[in-house]
Design a protein around this motif. Structure first.
Motif: not given
Length: 325
Positions: A8-11, A64-67, A115-120
């Motif tokens: 949780t802290k890392a995210f 990034p996927a979690s974001a 969200a798609y920017q993070e997936l990239a």
């Protein structure tokens, strides 16, 4: 629980570094606002736990996927609140209430793009699989929301229809989060499917638990108004089971209660609870919740990795499913 706190802290640390420009103010301020209202961030946590299950060294690559999952979830909340004309989200004004509907629509759209920017940013070789899963899940969530709205105009809904609606609207995103973590960690297809199924069945059980707590929960620990679903005539598992069993004589009482507001019928919640008690609806709903919980645990148990690696997910599931009533 220690690992959950670490993740949780890392995210949270990662989220604070995501760039949301200061202008246009009415585009990005609502995004910062809705993200600040988030609770336990279960979905991004599941991405990280899904990755850790198979490779403890790859957590940073899964951020990034979690974001992306968290951004999609909050995008859906902004738009759902508009459709539901909801005034509050987690006790605070919804985005469309704090600003207006147009601002809410556009900021929600922007959050989906983020969200798609993070997936990239995910590992290049994993992006095609992540996109296929993310896109399929996103469409299913939209289908679930449409079914939920369709049900509002229907006199009755079957149990299978209701279960499928909550599977689509709520549960598939939990399965997606876990499987995305597994994809990034390089898990085999069978393990990915089992982990996905664990998340989906746990999500169904969690929503059924939510339905039960809405009527029988302790408002101080539950965090919501007890009886809210009854007041809004929401078709929950309790309502669906009652419709299956109710006699013609009691159907008249039910029809009357459904047509009344609390202003006209102050005893609406109590009278509905009397009907639930007459047909032992709480027991039937708990049975359904336990059924899906058992299926979820069986799926997680079937993943062929050491049992101690799965303990964190079992503990999280227990915490979600056996909240104080």
């Amino acid at each position: 629980m220690f690992q959950e706190l670490v993740h949780t802290k890392a995210f949270q640390s990662y989220l604070e570094k995501v760039d949301f420009p200061p202008v246009p103010q009415y585009l990005y301020d609502p995004i910062r606002y809705i993200l600040s209202l988030s609770g336990k961030r279960i979905r991004p946590l599941l991405v990280l736990m899904g990755a850790e299950l198979f490779d403890e060294s790859i957590i940073e690559q899964a951020l990034p996927a979690s974001a992306a999952i968290e951004f999609f979830h909050n995008f859906s909340l902004i738009h759902d609140d508009i459709m539901d004309v909801a005034p509050l989200r987690r006790g605070k004004p919804t985005v469309h209430q704090k600003w207006n509907g147009n601002v809410a629509i556009l900021s929600g759209d922007a959050l989906l793009i983020k969200a798609y920017q993070e997936l990239a940013k995910c590992p290049t070789d994993k992006i095609p699989a992540l996109l296929r899963l993310f896109n399929a899940t996103s469409l299913e969530v939209c289908e679930g929301q449409q079914y939920d709205m369709d049900f509002e105009g229907r006199a009755s809904v079957t149990e299978s229809e209701y279960i499928d609606m909550i599977r689509l609207k709520t549960s598939v995103l939990l399965g997606c989060a876990l499987q995305m973590g597994a994809i990034i960690a390089g898990a085999d297809d069978r393990s990915q499917k089992l982990l996905y199924d664990f998340g989906v069945n746990l999500g169904i059980a969690f929503q059924l638990q939510d339905d039960i707590l809405d009527v029988y929960g302790n408002p101080k620990s539950f965090g919501k108004q007890v009886g809210g679903d009854i007041l809004s005539n929401k078709k929950t598992i309790l309502f669906v089971k009652l419709q299956e069993l109710i006699s013609l004589a009691d159907q008249k009482e039910l029809t009357y209660l459904l047509g009344q507001t609390i202003d006209v019928e102050p005893g609406k919640v109590d009278k509905m609870m009397d009907l639930y008690a007459k047909y032992d609806i709480q027991t039937l709903a708990i049975y359904q919740k336990e059924k899906f919980t058992t299926i979820a645990y069986e799926k997680l148990s079937a993943i062929q990795i050491p049992s101690d690696k799965k303990q964190a997910l079992f503990s999280l599931a227990d915490a979600l499913m056996y909240r104080v009533r």
